[in-house]
Design an enzyme around this catalytic site. Structure first.
Site, PDB file in Angstrom:
ATOM      1  N   VAL A 238       1.037  -1.235   0.043  1.00  0.00           N
ATOM      2  CA  VAL A 238       0.157   0.035   0.029  1.00  0.00           C
ATOM      3  C   VAL A 238       0.820   1.141  -0.140  1.00  0.00           C
ATOM      4  CG1 VAL A 238      -1.706   1.340   1.426  1.00  0.00           C
ATOM      5  CG2 VAL A 238      -1.757  -1.126   1.101  1.00  0.00           C
ATOM      6  N   LEU A 321      -1.993 -13.357  22.434  1.00  0.00           N
ATOM      7  CA  LEU A 321      -3.203 -13.887  22.563  1.00  0.00           C
ATOM      8  C   LEU A 321      -3.702 -13.983  24.182  1.00  0.00           C
ATOM      9  CD1 LEU A 321      -2.329 -17.277  20.590  1.00  0.00           C
ATOM     10  CD2 LEU A 321      -3.737 -15.481  19.909  1.00  0.00           C
ATOM     11  N   HIS A 446     -19.514 -41.322  17.865  1.00  0.00           N
ATOM     12  CA  HIS A 446     -20.150 -41.056  16.762  1.00  0.00           C
ATOM     13  C   HIS A 446     -21.496 -40.579  16.554  1.00  0.00           C
ATOM     14  CE1 HIS A 446     -20.600 -41.897  12.422  1.00  0.00           C
ATOM     15  NE2 HIS A 446     -21.852 -42.454  12.616  1.00  0.00           N
TER      16      HIS A 446
END
Ligand code: FAD
Ligand code: NAD
Length: 467
Positions: A238, A321, A446
């Site tokens: 930029v 974080l 599952h």
């Protein structure tokens, strides 16, 4: 009030507030200084929480718009009420920040409102408007976080040229939205506004997005986001961002071909990283050392160059974080209390909350190659996971990297549905020094997304069942 403390924490973000609570739990007389007016720091006020709220609501809107009809859920007149969406986000932020005030009261942490300044290794002065109060403490923890970076010549006005803070507050959906930086913030906020109807273009300096991420995940991520309609201009430098009335002109050139282009947009987000924030703390006067990136230097006990002054979170090295800051906060409180506080930096997960989510932990393939570590790869696509299939979320995969000789898990890289939650199992596995075989032999329910993890572990020895 007695102004003497065992611990004064400066900064009430996830590093600071968690440190203060843990210190108080350990019987230390603790205060936490925060200048923002609300607790929770960047994360709760203008970071993790408001961005995840908008990501969640914009995804619901997008699904209602694009997917529900094909699932037999028919309606007419679907409308976006952005005001209401923003109020809902603000309410979540308020509830959570107030919640920390409650936790402070419950744990007997003294909340000092104002700006904390160091005057000596045991003296902190808190300025609140005209008011100035002095406090003494045996230990001081610096947790003042970070602030957005910009680029030379670009002035963030939080109106049309915004940081993440402005991008969380738009009053209407920008028709054309440019994002400078294809990192975590750019892609999360780009996703929010793209789902709500913006035409989003991401300008990234490098020839790939999310630098530092496992290359295979990063290229899959780029493919999926492109399929979702986000445009990418990679290798783009930029050169100018100029206000033009109600719009903004973004000039950039390809850093490989030198081809110049101009975009006229309604809003521009500058998301090229964040820098540690230590302004006004008086670090130089006390001789507290910083590294060339402006981060406070700490040893393995998170002590700065002055032994009783600790530093944690975004102002020190490591990933910026919230959960990393929290772990450090807990470790420092325990170290001050004479315990063996410790952070395992090899098992800090990273999650990008786009759709699908991206979640990573441990070494990337590129890092293993560079370190000459022999490894095996187990990969399983969500396309072959029954839950992902019935829920129409087939994009992405789980990739497990295990040491060739010992089978020990060294890294896990996933892109796919709910991977931000699936990564927790991998963190636990790595903390316990698990082998891929340990994961492969663990029964997974599952039909769940977690079966993709088990299958990736089986794939290490070429014995995946469903692919
Ligand atoms: P901060 O949270 O920055 O807190 C520091 C606090 O100190 C601030 O409240 C500040 O007002 C205060 N302060 C500063 N100087 C003084 C002083 N002298 N006196 C008193 N108070 C002072 N991380 C994640 O893990 N997950 C995410 O999903 C995530 N999303 C994000 C989204 C966005 C848009 C942004 C910007 C960040 C995001 N992050 C995310 C990063 C996360 O917010 C930071 O890593 C985390 O907040 C760092 O915590 P900290 O305690 O070090 O600092
Ligand atoms: P980032 O480091 O993730 O990404 C910055 C991006 O900007 C990179 O891709 C970089 O190559 C690019 N860039 C740098 N200079 C440029 C230039 N001149 N032109 C074009 N592109 C350029 O930083 P961020 O996205 O601003 O986020 C800041 C921090 O906040 C991160 O460290 C991240 O950990 C944290 N964060 C985390 C989360 C999450 O955990 N989900 C969400 C948001 C923010």
């Amino acid at each position: 009030m007695d102004n003497n403390f065992d611990v004064i924490v400066i900064g009430g973000g996830p590093g600071g507030y968690v440190c203060a609570i843990r210190a108080a739990q350990l019987g230390l007389k603790t205060a936490c200084v925060e200048s923002r007016g609300t607790l929770g720091g960047t994360c709760l006020n203008v970071g993790c929480i408001p961005s995840k709220s908008l990501l969640n609501m914009s995804e619901s809107y997008h699904k209602a718009h694009k997917e529900f009809q094909s699932q037999g859920i028919e309606f007419s007149d679907l409308k976006l009420n952005l005001d209401k969406m923003m109020s809902s986000k603000n309410k979540s932020v308020q509830t959570l920040t107030k919640g920390i005030e409650f936790l402070f009261k419950k744990n007997k942490v003294t909340y000092l409102k104002g700006k904390g300044v160091l005057f000596s290794e045991n003296d902190v002065v808190v300025y609140e408007g005209e008011k100035k109060t002095s406090y003494k403490s045996k230990n001081i923890v610096l947790a003042t976080g970070s602030a957005p970076s910009s680029l030379p010549g670009i002035e963030i006005d939080e109106q049309n040229i915004v940081s993440s803070t402005g991008a969380l507050e738009f009053k209407e959906v920008p028709k054309n939205f440019a994002v400078i930086g294809g990192g975590v913030i750019g892609l999360e906020m780009g996703s929010v506004w793209s789902r709500l109807g913006s035409n989003v273009t991401v300008l990234e300096y490098l020839d790939h997005i999310t630098p530092g991420m496992d290359k295979e995940v990063s290229s899959e991520f780029l493919k999926i986001l492109t399929k979702q309609g986000i445009k990418f201009k990679l290798s783009s430098k930029v050169t100018a961002v100029t206000n033009k009335g109600n719009q903004v002109e973004v000039s950039f050139e390809n850093n490989q071909t030198s081809q110049k282009e101009v975009l006229l947009v309604d809003k521009v987000l500058v998301a090229v990283g964040r820098k540690p924030y230590t302004e006004g703390l008086n670090l130089n006067k006390l001789g507290i050392k910083k590294d060339p990136q402006g981060r406070i230097e700490v040893n393995e006990k998170l002590q700065s160059s002055i032994k009783n002054i600790y530093a944690i979170g975004d102002i020190i090295k490591g990933p910026m974080l919230a959960h990393k800051a929290e772990e450090e906060g807990i470790a420092v409180a325990e170290i001050i209390a004479g315990q063996a506080g410790h952070v395992n930096y090899n098992t800090i997960p990273g999650v990008i909350y786009t759709s699908p989510e991206v979640a990573v932990i441990g070494k990337t393939e590129e890092e293993l190659k560079k370190e000459n570590i022999n490894y095996k790869v187990g990969k399983f696509p969500f396309l072959a996971n029954s839950r992902a299939k019935v829920n129409n979320e087939p994009d992405g995969f789980v990739k497990i990297l295990a040491e060739s000789k010992t089978d020990r898990v060294l890294g896990v890289h996933m892109i796919g549905p709910h991977t931000g939650d699936l990564i927790a199992e991998m963190g636990l596995a790595m903390e316990f020094g698990a082998s891929a075989e340990d994961i492969a032999r663990t029964c997974h329910a599952h039909p769940t997304y977690t079966e993709a993890v088990k299958e990736a572990a089986l794939a290490i020895d070429k014995r995946a069942i469903h692919f």
